[in-house]
Design a protein around this motif. Sequence first.
Motif, PDB file in Angstrom:
ATOM      1  N   ILE A  68     -19.462  46.690 -54.753  1.00 38.69           N
ATOM      2  CA  ILE A  68     -18.969  45.474 -54.104  1.00 38.69           C
ATOM      3  C   ILE A  68     -17.731  45.792 -53.255  1.00 38.69           C
ATOM      4  O   ILE A  68     -17.606  45.349 -52.113  1.00 38.69           O
ATOM      5  N   GLN A  69     -16.874  46.607 -53.825  1.00 37.98           N
ATOM      6  CA  GLN A  69     -15.653  46.997 -53.122  1.00 37.98           C
ATOM      7  C   GLN A  69     -15.993  47.721 -51.820  1.00 37.98           C
ATOM      8  O   GLN A  69     -15.439  47.419 -50.758  1.00 37.98           O
ATOM      9  N   LEU A  70     -16.943  48.663 -51.926  1.00 39.10           N
ATOM     10  CA  LEU A  70     -17.341  49.446 -50.747  1.00 39.10           C
ATOM     11  C   LEU A  70     -17.893  48.535 -49.645  1.00 39.10           C
ATOM     12  O   LEU A  70     -17.546  48.667 -48.472  1.00 39.10           O
ATOM     13  N   ILE A  71     -18.753  47.605 -50.042  1.00 39.40           N
ATOM     14  CA  ILE A  71     -19.358  46.707 -49.052  1.00 39.40           C
ATOM     15  C   ILE A  71     -18.283  45.821 -48.418  1.00 39.40           C
ATOM     16  O   ILE A  71     -18.252  45.636 -47.199  1.00 39.40           O
ATOM     17  N   LYS A  72     -17.400  45.303 -49.252  1.00 36.05           N
ATOM     18  CA  LYS A  72     -16.363  44.419 -48.716  1.00 36.05           C
ATOM     19  C   LYS A  72     -15.470  45.156 -47.717  1.00 36.05           C
ATOM     20  O   LYS A  72     -15.097  44.617 -46.691  1.00 36.05           O
ATOM     21  N   GLU A  73     -15.160  46.402 -48.058  1.00 37.44           N
ATOM     22  CA  GLU A  73     -14.282  47.173 -47.167  1.00 37.44           C
ATOM     23  C   GLU A  73     -14.958  47.508 -45.843  1.00 37.44           C
ATOM     24  O   GLU A  73     -14.297  47.703 -44.836  1.00 37.44           O
ATOM     25  N   ASN A  74     -16.286  47.609 -45.886  1.00 36.38           N
ATOM     26  CA  ASN A  74     -16.996  48.059 -44.680  1.00 36.38           C
ATOM     27  C   ASN A  74     -17.955  47.023 -44.114  1.00 36.38           C
ATOM     28  O   ASN A  74     -18.888  47.379 -43.409  1.00 36.38           O
ATOM     29  N   GLU A  75     -17.745  45.758 -44.419  1.00 37.39           N
ATOM     30  CA  GLU A  75     -18.731  44.771 -43.969  1.00 37.39           C
ATOM     31  C   GLU A  75     -18.831  44.711 -42.441  1.00 37.39           C
ATOM     32  O   GLU A  75     -19.875  44.384 -41.893  1.00 37.39           O
ATOM     33  N   GLY A  76     -17.737  45.064 -41.769  1.00 40.71           N
ATOM     34  CA  GLY A  76     -17.732  45.077 -40.298  1.00 40.71           C
ATOM     35  C   GLY A  76     -18.742  46.063 -39.739  1.00 40.71           C
ATOM     36  O   GLY A  76     -19.420  45.788 -38.752  1.00 40.71           O
ATOM     37  N   ILE A  77     -18.867  47.215 -40.403  1.00 39.21           N
ATOM     38  CA  ILE A  77     -19.811  48.245 -39.932  1.00 39.21           C
ATOM     39  C   ILE A  77     -21.233  47.675 -39.931  1.00 39.21           C
ATOM     40  O   ILE A  77     -21.965  47.778 -38.958  1.00 39.21           O
ATOM     41  N   ILE A  78     -21.593  47.050 -41.057  1.00 35.09           N
ATOM     42  CA  ILE A  78     -22.964  46.518 -41.179  1.00 35.09           C
ATOM     43  C   ILE A  78     -23.180  45.427 -40.130  1.00 35.09           C
ATOM     44  O   ILE A  78     -24.216  45.368 -39.471  1.00 35.09           O
ATOM     45  N   PHE A  79     -22.182  44.577 -39.974  1.00 39.90           N
ATOM     46  CA  PHE A  79     -22.295  43.481 -39.016  1.00 39.90           C
ATOM     47  C   PHE A  79     -22.564  44.025 -37.603  1.00 39.90           C
ATOM     48  O   PHE A  79     -23.454  43.552 -36.898  1.00 39.90           O
ATOM     49  N   LYS A  80     -21.788  45.044 -37.218  1.00 32.18           N
ATOM     50  CA  LYS A  80     -21.922  45.568 -35.856  1.00 32.18           C
ATOM     51  C   LYS A  80     -23.298  46.219 -35.653  1.00 32.18           C
ATOM     52  O   LYS A  80     -23.917  46.065 -34.607  1.00 32.18           O
ATOM     53  N   ILE A  81     -23.772  46.915 -36.682  1.00 31.55           N
ATOM     54  CA  ILE A  81     -25.097  47.553 -36.556  1.00 31.55           C
ATOM     55  C   ILE A  81     -26.191  46.503 -36.400  1.00 31.55           C
ATOM     56  O   ILE A  81     -27.080  46.634 -35.571  1.00 31.55           O
ATOM     57  N   THR A  82     -26.079  45.411 -37.163  1.00 34.07           N
ATOM     58  CA  THR A  82     -27.119  44.374 -37.053  1.00 34.07           C
ATOM     59  C   THR A  82     -27.110  43.760 -35.654  1.00 34.07           C
ATOM     60  O   THR A  82     -28.157  43.428 -35.115  1.00 34.07           O
ATOM     61  N   ARG A  83     -25.925  43.648 -35.051  1.00 33.27           N
ATOM     62  CA  ARG A  83     -25.867  43.044 -33.717  1.00 33.27           C
ATOM     63  C   ARG A  83     -26.402  43.977 -32.639  1.00 33.27           C
ATOM     64  O   ARG A  83     -26.956  43.519 -31.644  1.00 33.27           O
ATOM     65  N   VAL A  84     -26.246  45.268 -32.849  1.00 26.34           N
ATOM     66  CA  VAL A  84     -26.768  46.205 -31.857  1.00 26.34           C
ATOM     67  C   VAL A  84     -28.301  46.241 -31.905  1.00 26.34           C
ATOM     68  O   VAL A  84     -28.968  46.288 -30.884  1.00 26.34           O
ATOM     69  N   TYR A  85     -28.848  46.163 -33.110  1.00 28.36           N
ATOM     70  CA  TYR A  85     -30.294  46.335 -33.249  1.00 28.36           C
ATOM     71  C   TYR A  85     -31.097  45.023 -33.171  1.00 28.36           C
ATOM     72  O   TYR A  85     -32.284  45.059 -32.905  1.00 28.36           O
ATOM     73  N   CYS A  86     -30.479  43.900 -33.458  1.00 27.54           N
ATOM     74  CA  CYS A  86     -31.240  42.636 -33.441  1.00 27.54           C
ATOM     75  C   CYS A  86     -30.569  41.618 -32.518  1.00 27.54           C
ATOM     76  O   CYS A  86     -29.346  41.519 -32.512  1.00 27.54           O
ATOM     77  N   ASP A  87     -31.385  40.857 -31.811  1.00 30.51           N
ATOM     78  CA  ASP A  87     -30.775  39.881 -30.916  1.00 30.51           C
ATOM     79  C   ASP A  87     -30.787  38.451 -31.460  1.00 30.51           C
ATOM     80  O   ASP A  87     -30.129  37.583 -30.910  1.00 30.51           O
TER      81      ASP A  87
END
Lengths: 199, 161
Positions: free
Chosen positions: B8-27
């Motif tokens: 949970i800690q890891l995801i919370k610290e890096n949630e921005g990374i996941i968000f940006k990847i989803t925006r690059v790959y999905c419209d």
Amino acid sequence: MELEEMQMAWSQMSQELEKQKQLTDEIILKMTQQRYKDHWNKIATPEKIGSVICYTALIFILANFEKFDTLPLQISGGLCILILAILPILSLYTIRNLQRINLTKTNYKETMEAYAKSKKDFVNFQKLNIGISFLFMLITIPVSAKLFNNEDLFANFDNKLFYALPIMLIFFSGLIWFVTRCYKGILRSSERILNEIKE
Amino acid sequence: MRNEEAFIQLIKENEGIIFKITRVYCDTLENQKDLYQDIVFQLWKGFESFRGESKASTWMYRVALNTAFTFLRKEKKKGHAVAIENLTLKYEPDDPILEERLSQMYTQIRQLNDVNKGIILLLLEGKKYEEIAEVTGFSRSKVATRISRIKEKLRQQLIKE
């Protein structure tokens, strides 16, 4: 927009995102649990149904095998049993290969290569599948005629088959045309992925 | 239990990374949410076996990019249901000029092929060529060649506009 401008916009967005944390412990746990269920259901249901149908038919033929009193009928019945036993295993095997790509252990390039390769294998299996299905369809006719009507089509050829066979052939030709068209798309996409990697 | 907390800690610290990847790959927002959940699930699946040979963020980029790649293939065939309603995934910049620039940037990135999408994303994240090579599996020189091609492609896109 040039790369330098992109980098500026990206870094501005990253800074703002840092301030807008949204996930809670509950949402994170829910995401993992929900996806686990979805994953399992997607894999299991169609394959389970298909395998159950095949193995039920197999048991039925096996249980009535003594009705096949001539060699041609026994060969047809035996082939039916063999196909019904092997097809679900082959199908599960190719699907398992597609799912075997471990997204958590491979790098991007390896994932793309493995995906393209398993798709190609899948298409090859489907081609084999069509051939086997055609054979299966032909041998099912005398087998089911014997099992359900106690008729030996090898000894007394039924004239109705003169009409039934061409209809079946037309149906199968249509199926082969349709499936080949679909597979061409899959193969093209696999080639495109491999080319993207090579570029 | 400790594992769960660390995850949970890891995801919370890096949630921005996941968000940006989803925006690059999905419209679409729906697909972004769906991919987001897929990535979190894959990270959870691999978390146990992650032994820290590479940096946590490098591992996360790798898993997230792999998931995005396979997700896109599935997405073309069948839709997914969005299961978690309270996952909002909204990012609204206050600055309308930034919003406009981001939208233009995503449009340009989405025109690139899958390999180049991943590479430009890592480059924008400020990753060095070596790190990009580690995540993608391409050699350092190949990464450099691809980056110069991406720059050229971006310039051409500008000329076309």
